[in-house]
Each structure stands twice: as structure tokens, then as C-alpha cells.
Design an enzyme around this catalytic site. Structure first.
Site, PDB file in Angstrom:
ATOM      1  N   GLN A   1     -32.394 -11.199 -50.203  1.00 23.71           N
ATOM      2  CA  GLN A   1     -32.764  -9.848 -49.797  1.00 23.71           C
ATOM      3  C   GLN A   1     -34.061  -9.398 -50.466  1.00 23.71           C
ATOM      4  OE1 GLN A   1     -31.281  -8.268 -47.388  1.00 23.71           O
ATOM      5  NE2 GLN A   1     -32.655  -6.545 -47.533  1.00 23.71           N
ATOM      6  N   GLU A   2     -34.225  -9.716 -51.734  1.00 26.42           N
ATOM      7  CA  GLU A   2     -35.403  -9.253 -52.480  1.00 26.42           C
ATOM      8  C   GLU A   2     -36.684  -9.992 -52.097  1.00 26.42           C
ATOM      9  OE1 GLU A   2     -35.645  -6.706 -54.442  1.00 26.42           O
ATOM     10  OE2 GLU A   2     -33.562  -6.251 -54.945  1.00 26.42           O
TER      11      GLU A   2
END
Length: 168
Positions: free
Chosen positions: A72-73
Site C-alpha cells: 500500500q505504501e
């Protein structure tokens, strides 16, 4: 086994409704399986994912959640550009967080160690509540404390279930 590893099971909160019951059940089952001794990284992982998995195990943190955070990051990218807010590296550490964790956020290895240790710190702060720890990782613990749960901002409300769905 949970106490030996320093892991705490997620505790129910009103924000658990944020996740669909199927996602919550898959994540819970995965955590139970992992805590009972399954300790191998998923097949076909990238080197950065394997390294994050290994660091998470060494730090006593749920490795699949870390893999969800990494995806996600930074989409598992070592060369992730800085965010508009100034977050850096694969786990998108803010400069102040990197200093607090004693790491260089531009060094991918140190970034992983710092991000995983910070997530563990948030797990400890929120008594093992994975959703609140993820929210604090994303929005900051001050925002979680002020909201009395997951802050009502669209980024954080999206972040928590996205990480856990990738983990499930």
C-alpha cells in the site's frame, strides 16, 4: 504462543465494522494460523518483500500485515518517490518518525526496520489492536487519540481495510 512471540491478538472495537466480515474472518484466520507456528513467506515474493517478512518476524510483528503495508505504501518499490507530505522510502516514513526510530529513511533496509518498529510501537500503544495501529501509522497517533478510533478522513479510512484486504 502469542505471548512467547510478544504478539497480541486484535481486540474488537467499534471500528471493526469498517471491514467486511469476510475480510475480517480471513485476516483473523491468517493471524491464528501464523501465531500457531506457520513461519514461511508466501511463494513468489520480491526480495524486498522477503526482507520485510524476515524483519517483521525478528521484531515479533505480523509479517503479512507488513507486506500489506509495504504494498500500500510503495507498491513494493525500493525507489518510491517522497510523498507530498514528505514521507520517504518503501514504508513511507516521515522524517520525524525516522529520527524517533533512529534510522535513515532513504536507506531501504533501515526504512523497513524503522517502519516495522514504529508499527510495533503503535501495536503496543493500542494494546494489539491492528486496525488502530494501522490508522496511527497512516494518520499519526494524535489523530487516532483525538478521534477515539480510526480518524474520519478518507485516506486513513481507505488505508486500513486496503492493508488488511491485501493481508487476508
Amino acid at each position: 504462543a502469542v505471548q512467547e512471540l510478544g504478539l497480541k491478538p486484535p481486540t474488537p472495537t467499534p471500528d471493526r465494522a469498517l471491514l467486511s466480515s469476510g475480510t475480517r474472518e480471513r485476516a483473523t484466520q491468517r493471524i491464528r494460523t501464523e501465531m500457531m507456528g506457520q513461519r514461511t513467506a508466501p511463494a513468489n515474493v520480491l526480495p524486498i518483500q522477503q526482507r520485510a517478512y524476515d524483519i517483521a518476524l525478528a521484531e515479533g510483528v505480523y509479517p503479512e500485515i507488513i507486506l500489506g503495508m509495504l504494498d500500500q505504501e510503495s507498491s513494493n518499490n525500493l525507489d518510491t518517490p517522497d510523498s507530498e507530505a514528505g514521507a520517504m522510502g518503501p514504508l513511507q516514513l516521515m522524517p520525524a518518525t525516522a529520527r524517533e526510530m533512529g534510522v535513515d529513511p532513504r536507506d531501504p533496509e533501515q526504512n523497513l526496520v524503522g517502519g516495522i518498529r514504529y508499527f510495533k510501537k503503535m501495536l503496543d500503544r493500542y494494546n494489539g489492536n491492528v486496525e488502530l495501529a494501522l490508522a496511527a501509522y497512516n494518520a499519526g497517533p494524535g489523530a487516532v487519540d483525538a478521534a477515539g478510533g480510526i480518524p474520519n478522513n478518507s485516506e486513513t479510512r481507505a488505508y486500513v481495510p486496503l492493508v488488511l484486504e491485501k493481508d487476508a
